[in-house]
Design a protein around this motif. Structure first.
Motif, PDB file in Angstrom:
ATOM      1  N   ALA A  25       0.827  -1.208   0.000  1.00 29.06           N
ATOM      2  CA  ALA A  25       0.000   0.000   0.000  1.00 29.06           C
ATOM      3  C   ALA A  25       0.861   1.258   0.000  1.00 29.06           C
ATOM      4  O   ALA A  25       0.626   2.171  -0.779  1.00 29.06           O
ATOM      5  N   VAL A  26       1.883   1.310   0.868  1.00 30.45           N
ATOM      6  CA  VAL A  26       2.693   2.528   0.909  1.00 30.45           C
ATOM      7  C   VAL A  26       3.556   2.646  -0.330  1.00 30.45           C
ATOM      8  O   VAL A  26       3.824   3.744  -0.793  1.00 30.45           O
ATOM      9  N   SER A  27       3.977   1.528  -0.915  1.00 29.78           N
ATOM     10  CA  SER A  27       4.759   1.592  -2.141  1.00 29.78           C
ATOM     11  C   SER A  27       3.910   2.115  -3.290  1.00 29.78           C
ATOM     12  O   SER A  27       4.374   2.878  -4.124  1.00 29.78           O
ATOM     13  N   ALA A  28       2.639   1.703  -3.331  1.00 26.73           N
ATOM     14  CA  ALA A  28       1.744   2.169  -4.386  1.00 26.73           C
ATOM     15  C   ALA A  28       1.430   3.652  -4.227  1.00 26.73           C
ATOM     16  O   ALA A  28       1.285   4.376  -5.206  1.00 26.73           O
ATOM     17  N   GLU A  29       1.347   4.120  -2.973  1.00 25.36           N
ATOM     18  CA  GLU A  29       1.020   5.522  -2.717  1.00 25.36           C
ATOM     19  C   GLU A  29       2.225   6.435  -2.877  1.00 25.36           C
ATOM     20  O   GLU A  29       2.089   7.612  -3.148  1.00 25.36           O
ATOM     21  N   GLY A  30       3.423   5.891  -2.687  1.00 25.51           N
ATOM     22  CA  GLY A  30       4.633   6.717  -2.684  1.00 25.51           C
ATOM     23  C   GLY A  30       4.911   7.319  -4.045  1.00 25.51           C
ATOM     24  O   GLY A  30       4.937   6.629  -5.052  1.00 25.51           O
ATOM     25  N   ALA A  31       5.115   8.593  -4.070  1.00 24.46           N
ATOM     26  CA  ALA A  31       5.496   9.288  -5.298  1.00 24.46           C
ATOM     27  C   ALA A  31       7.008   9.475  -5.285  1.00 24.46           C
ATOM     28  O   ALA A  31       7.665   9.307  -4.271  1.00 24.46           O
ATOM     29  N   ALA A  32       7.566   9.843  -6.432  1.00 27.20           N
ATOM     30  CA  ALA A  32       9.015  10.018  -6.541  1.00 27.20           C
ATOM     31  C   ALA A  32       9.531  11.051  -5.545  1.00 27.20           C
ATOM     32  O   ALA A  32      10.637  10.930  -5.040  1.00 27.20           O
ATOM     33  N   ASP A  33       8.739  12.097  -5.282  1.00 27.57           N
ATOM     34  CA  ASP A  33       9.191  13.131  -4.357  1.00 27.57           C
ATOM     35  C   ASP A  33       8.867  12.783  -2.909  1.00 27.57           C
ATOM     36  O   ASP A  33       9.291  13.465  -1.994  1.00 27.57           O
ATOM     37  N   SER A  34       8.111  11.712  -2.684  1.00 32.08           N
ATOM     38  CA  SER A  34       7.738  11.312  -1.337  1.00 32.08           C
ATOM     39  C   SER A  34       7.711   9.789  -1.237  1.00 32.08           C
ATOM     40  O   SER A  34       6.641   9.186  -1.237  1.00 32.08           O
ATOM     41  N   PRO A  35       8.881   9.160  -1.184  1.00 31.61           N
ATOM     42  CA  PRO A  35       8.887   7.698  -1.138  1.00 31.61           C
ATOM     43  C   PRO A  35       8.319   7.194   0.181  1.00 31.61           C
ATOM     44  O   PRO A  35       8.333   7.906   1.186  1.00 31.61           O
ATOM     45  N   PRO A  36       7.819   5.960   0.191  1.00 30.98           N
ATOM     46  CA  PRO A  36       7.353   5.388   1.448  1.00 30.98           C
ATOM     47  C   PRO A  36       8.520   5.283   2.429  1.00 30.98           C
ATOM     48  O   PRO A  36       9.675   5.149   2.020  1.00 30.98           O
ATOM     49  N   THR A  37       8.215   5.340   3.710  1.00 36.17           N
ATOM     50  CA  THR A  37       9.246   5.271   4.746  1.00 36.17           C
ATOM     51  C   THR A  37       8.984   4.068   5.645  1.00 36.17           C
ATOM     52  O   THR A  37       7.871   3.888   6.131  1.00 36.17           O
ATOM     53  N   VAL A  38      10.023   3.281   5.846  1.00 33.29           N
ATOM     54  CA  VAL A  38       9.972   2.138   6.750  1.00 33.29           C
ATOM     55  C   VAL A  38      11.086   2.308   7.767  1.00 33.29           C
ATOM     56  O   VAL A  38      12.241   2.517   7.409  1.00 33.29           O
ATOM     57  N   ALA A  39      10.737   2.246   9.039  1.00 29.20           N
ATOM     58  CA  ALA A  39      11.739   2.213  10.103  1.00 29.20           C
ATOM     59  C   ALA A  39      12.040   0.742  10.358  1.00 29.20           C
ATOM     60  O   ALA A  39      11.127  -0.056  10.581  1.00 29.20           O
ATOM     61  N   ALA A  40      13.304   0.384  10.280  1.00 24.51           N
ATOM     62  CA  ALA A  40      13.716  -1.006  10.446  1.00 24.51           C
ATOM     63  C   ALA A  40      14.871  -1.042  11.448  1.00 24.51           C
ATOM     64  O   ALA A  40      15.068  -0.089  12.206  1.00 24.51           O
ATOM     65  N   TYR A  41      15.629  -2.082  11.428  1.00 20.83           N
ATOM     66  CA  TYR A  41      16.783  -2.220  12.323  1.00 20.83           C
ATOM     67  C   TYR A  41      17.747  -3.225  11.721  1.00 20.83           C
ATOM     68  O   TYR A  41      17.362  -4.054  10.894  1.00 20.83           O
ATOM     69  N   VAL A  42      19.001  -3.152  12.130  1.00 21.95           N
ATOM     70  CA  VAL A  42      20.005  -4.129  11.727  1.00 21.95           C
ATOM     71  C   VAL A  42      20.036  -5.193  12.812  1.00 21.95           C
ATOM     72  O   VAL A  42      20.310  -4.891  13.978  1.00 21.95           O
ATOM     73  N   SER A  43      19.725  -6.415  12.435  1.00 24.05           N
ATOM     74  CA  SER A  43      19.644  -7.494  13.416  1.00 24.05           C
ATOM     75  C   SER A  43      21.001  -7.763  14.068  1.00 24.05           C
ATOM     76  O   SER A  43      22.053  -7.502  13.486  1.00 24.05           O
ATOM     77  N   ILE A  44      20.924  -8.281  15.297  1.00 23.56           N
ATOM     78  CA  ILE A  44      22.124  -8.671  16.033  1.00 23.56           C
ATOM     79  C   ILE A  44      21.902 -10.043  16.659  1.00 23.56           C
ATOM     80  O   ILE A  44      20.763 -10.484  16.828  1.00 23.56           O
ATOM     81  N   GLY A  45      22.995 -10.687  17.013  1.00 20.32           N
ATOM     82  CA  GLY A  45      22.915 -11.951  17.737  1.00 20.32           C
ATOM     83  C   GLY A  45      22.037 -12.970  17.051  1.00 20.32           C
ATOM     84  O   GLY A  45      22.156 -13.217  15.862  1.00 20.32           O
ATOM     85  N   GLY A  46      21.114 -13.542  17.804  1.00 19.07           N
ATOM     86  CA  GLY A  46      20.242 -14.585  17.298  1.00 19.07           C
ATOM     87  C   GLY A  46      18.965 -14.088  16.651  1.00 19.07           C
ATOM     88  O   GLY A  46      18.081 -14.880  16.341  1.00 19.07           O
TER      89      GLY A  46
END
Length: 185
Positions: A25-46
Motif C-alpha cells: 500500500a505505501v509503495s503504491a502511494e509513494g510518489a518520486a518526491d515522497s517515497p514510502p518510509t519504513v523504520a527497520a533495524y540491523v539485526s544482532i545476535g540470534g
C-alpha cells in the motif's frame, strides 16, 4: 543456529515482509518526491537476519530509517544509505553513519519493523528489556497511531503469552519465515 540456516530464514523473512499489504500500500502511494518510509533495524545476535531485507527495501525506493542508540537507551534515527554506511556502535549494534534526524523522525514512518524476543497471540511483544522500543511505540501512539507495527521473529517465538507491563503496546502483525500473524486490537 548454523549460519546457513540463519541466512535461509532471513531470506524467507524478507520475502514475507515484502509481501505485506502494508508495504504494498505505501509503495503504491509513494510518489518520486515522497517515497514510502519504513523504520527497520540491523539485526544482532540470534535475531532474524534483516540485512538483506533493508537492502531490498532501499533498492525498491523505500526510505529506510535505522535506529541510533542514545545514551539514555532512547532511539534517534538516520537514513540507511547502504551497508558501507553502517558503523559498529557497541553491544554488537551497527548504526548508519549519516546525519541524525531526532527521535521523533520515526513518526514519519508508514511501517515500523520491530525486533522482539517473542510475541504473543494478542500482539504483545517481548523486547530485550532496555525500553528503547517501548519509547518508540509510545511516541508513535502520541503521533496518532497511523503507523503499521510489525515485529520480526522466528516461528517458535510466536507464543501463547508473554509477560506484560501497563506501558506495553500491541503490534499489528508478526512476520516469521513461514507466515504472517495478524492481531486484532
Amino acid at each position: 543456529m548454523p549460519v546457513d540456516v540463519v541466512a535461509a530464514r532471513g531470506a524467507a523473512l524478507a520475502r514475507r515482509v515484502r509481501e505485506l499489504d502494508e508495504l504494498r500500500a505505501v509503495s503504491a502511494e509513494g510518489a518520486a518526491d515522497s517515497p514510502p518510509t519504513v523504520a527497520a533495524y540491523v539485526s544482532i545476535g540470534g535475531e532474524p537476519d534483516t540485512r538483506a531485507l533493508i537492502d531490498e527495501l532501499r533498492a525498491a525506493g523505500v526510505r529506510v530509517l535505522l535506529p541510533v542508540l542514545l545514551p539514555d537507551n532512547d532511539l534517534d534515527w538516520a537514513v540507511y544509505e547502504g551497508p558501507e554506511h553502517l558503523v559498529p556502535a557497541g553491544w554488537g549494534l551497527h548504526e548508519p553513519d549519516g546525519p541524525r534526524l531526532t527521535p521523533e523522525a520515526v513518526t514519519q514512518a508508514d511501517v515500523v519493523l520491530l525486533p522482539g524476543l517473542a510475541v504473543d497471540r494478542t500482539g504483545l511483544r517481548l523486547g530485550r528489556g532496555g525500553g528503547s522500543y517501548d519509547r518508540v511505540l509510545a511516541r508513535l501512539e502520541r503521533a496518532g497511531g497511523r503507523t503499521s507495527l510489525v515485529v520480526l521473529v522466528y516461528d517458535d517465538e510466536v507464543v501463547d503469552a508473554v509477560p506484560a507491563e501497563p506501558h506495553d503496546r500491541r503490534v499489528h502483525a508478526a512476520v516469521t519465515p513461514s507466515e504472517v500473524h495478524r492481531f486484532r486490537h
